[in-house]
Write an enzyme that holds these catalytic residues in place. Structure first.
Site, short mmCIF file in Angstrom:
data_model
loop_
_atom_site.label_atom_id
_atom_site.label_comp_id
_atom_site.label_asym_id
_atom_site.label_seq_id
_atom_site.Cartn_x
_atom_site.Cartn_y
_atom_site.Cartn_z
N TYR A 189 27.56 38.79 46.69
CA TYR A 189 28.84 38.26 47.17
C TYR A 189 28.68 36.90 47.87
CZ TYR A 189 31.70 42.36 46.04
OH TYR A 189 32.41 43.33 45.38
N HIS A 214 34.51 46.82 41.39
CA HIS A 214 34.36 45.38 41.24
C HIS A 214 34.40 45.07 39.76
CE1 HIS A 214 32.73 41.30 41.40
NE2 HIS A 214 31.99 41.66 40.36
N1 UDP Z 1 38.02 41.82 50.30
C1 UDP Z 1 38.33 42.24 51.57
N2 UDP Z 1 39.36 41.59 52.23
C2 UDP Z 1 40.05 40.58 51.67
C3 UDP Z 1 39.73 40.17 50.36
C4 UDP Z 1 38.70 40.81 49.70
O1 UDP Z 1 37.71 43.15 52.12
O2 UDP Z 1 40.96 40.04 52.31
C5 UDP Z 1 36.90 42.50 49.58
C6 UDP Z 1 37.39 43.50 48.54
O3 UDP Z 1 36.46 44.59 48.50
C7 UDP Z 1 37.30 42.68 47.26
C8 UDP Z 1 36.05 41.84 47.52
O4 UDP Z 1 36.12 41.53 48.90
O5 UDP Z 1 37.20 43.49 46.11
C9 UDP Z 1 35.96 40.57 46.71
O6 UDP Z 1 37.15 39.83 46.87
P1 UDP Z 1 37.87 39.13 45.64
O7 UDP Z 1 38.92 38.22 46.20
O8 UDP Z 1 36.82 38.53 44.75
O9 UDP Z 1 38.63 40.35 44.92
P2 UDP Z 1 38.39 41.12 43.55
O10 UDP Z 1 37.92 40.12 42.53
O11 UDP Z 1 37.36 42.19 43.84
O12 UDP Z 1 39.74 41.72 43.23
#
Ligand code: UDP
Length: 144
Positions: A51, A117
């Site tokens: 990440y 994910h």
């Molecule tokens: N996440 C979080 N808070 C936020 C945004 C994201 O805890 O405000 C976490 C959530 O588990 C998410 C991951 O970080 O799946 C990665 O974020 P992303 O924006 O890439 O979302 P995704 O692609 O997983 O939908």
């Protein structure tokens, strides 16, 4: 449409709910094939590295702790338009806003603990596949 590969991870919350099989069913019934899979308990280095793109975000520390909180199932999915199809099957990040019938709507509890994910682009899919799998761990499905 092109045949693509993408990374999917069943996150620790969903593994803990014992719904790996139910989530796999969503992939298979939507035409995606599992061509590689492994269960792993991520180390801090692995979770932070995976990440790294979110390193400066306020939720980074919590996200890393969550991803280390139990084993995950990591799989390579293959199929037509696999990157976008997997994102569609997953639903949006916050399960409250996810469409009915998506994995996150059905199995996720919160924005942070959101069950799965999925790679968000073909370019990132390749990076994420290389992060977790050696080429010989990815299989050609000779029988379909
Ligand atoms: N996440 C979080 N808070 C936020 C945004 C994201 O805890 O405000 C976490 C959530 O588990 C998410 C991951 O970080 O799946 C990665 O974020 P992303 O924006 O890439 O979302 P995704 O692609 O997983 O939908």
């Amino acid at each position: 449409m092109a045949i693509e590969r993408t990374i999917s991870i069943v996150k620790p919350d969903a593994v803990g709910k014992n719904v790996i099989g139910k989530i796999y069913d969503r992939f298979e019934s939507n035409g995606l094939k599992i061509v590689a899979a492994k269960m792993k308990h991520l180390t801090r280095d692995e979770a932070e590295g995976f990440y790294a793109i979110h390193k400066e975000r306020p939720f980074f520390g919590e996200l890393v702790e969550f991803m280390m909180s139990g084993p995950v199932m990591i799989q390579v999915l293959e199929g037509e338009n696999a990157v976008a199809k997997n994102r569609e099957i997953m639903g949006v990040t916050n399960p409250i806003n996810a469409d009915v019938g998506t994995i996150r709507k059905d199995f996720a509890d919160s924005m942070s603990e959101n069950a799965v994910h999925g790679s968000d682009s073909l370019e990132n899919a390749q990076i994420e596949i290389n992060y977790f799998f050696q080429p010989e761990e990815i299989f050609v499905r000779t029988r379909g």
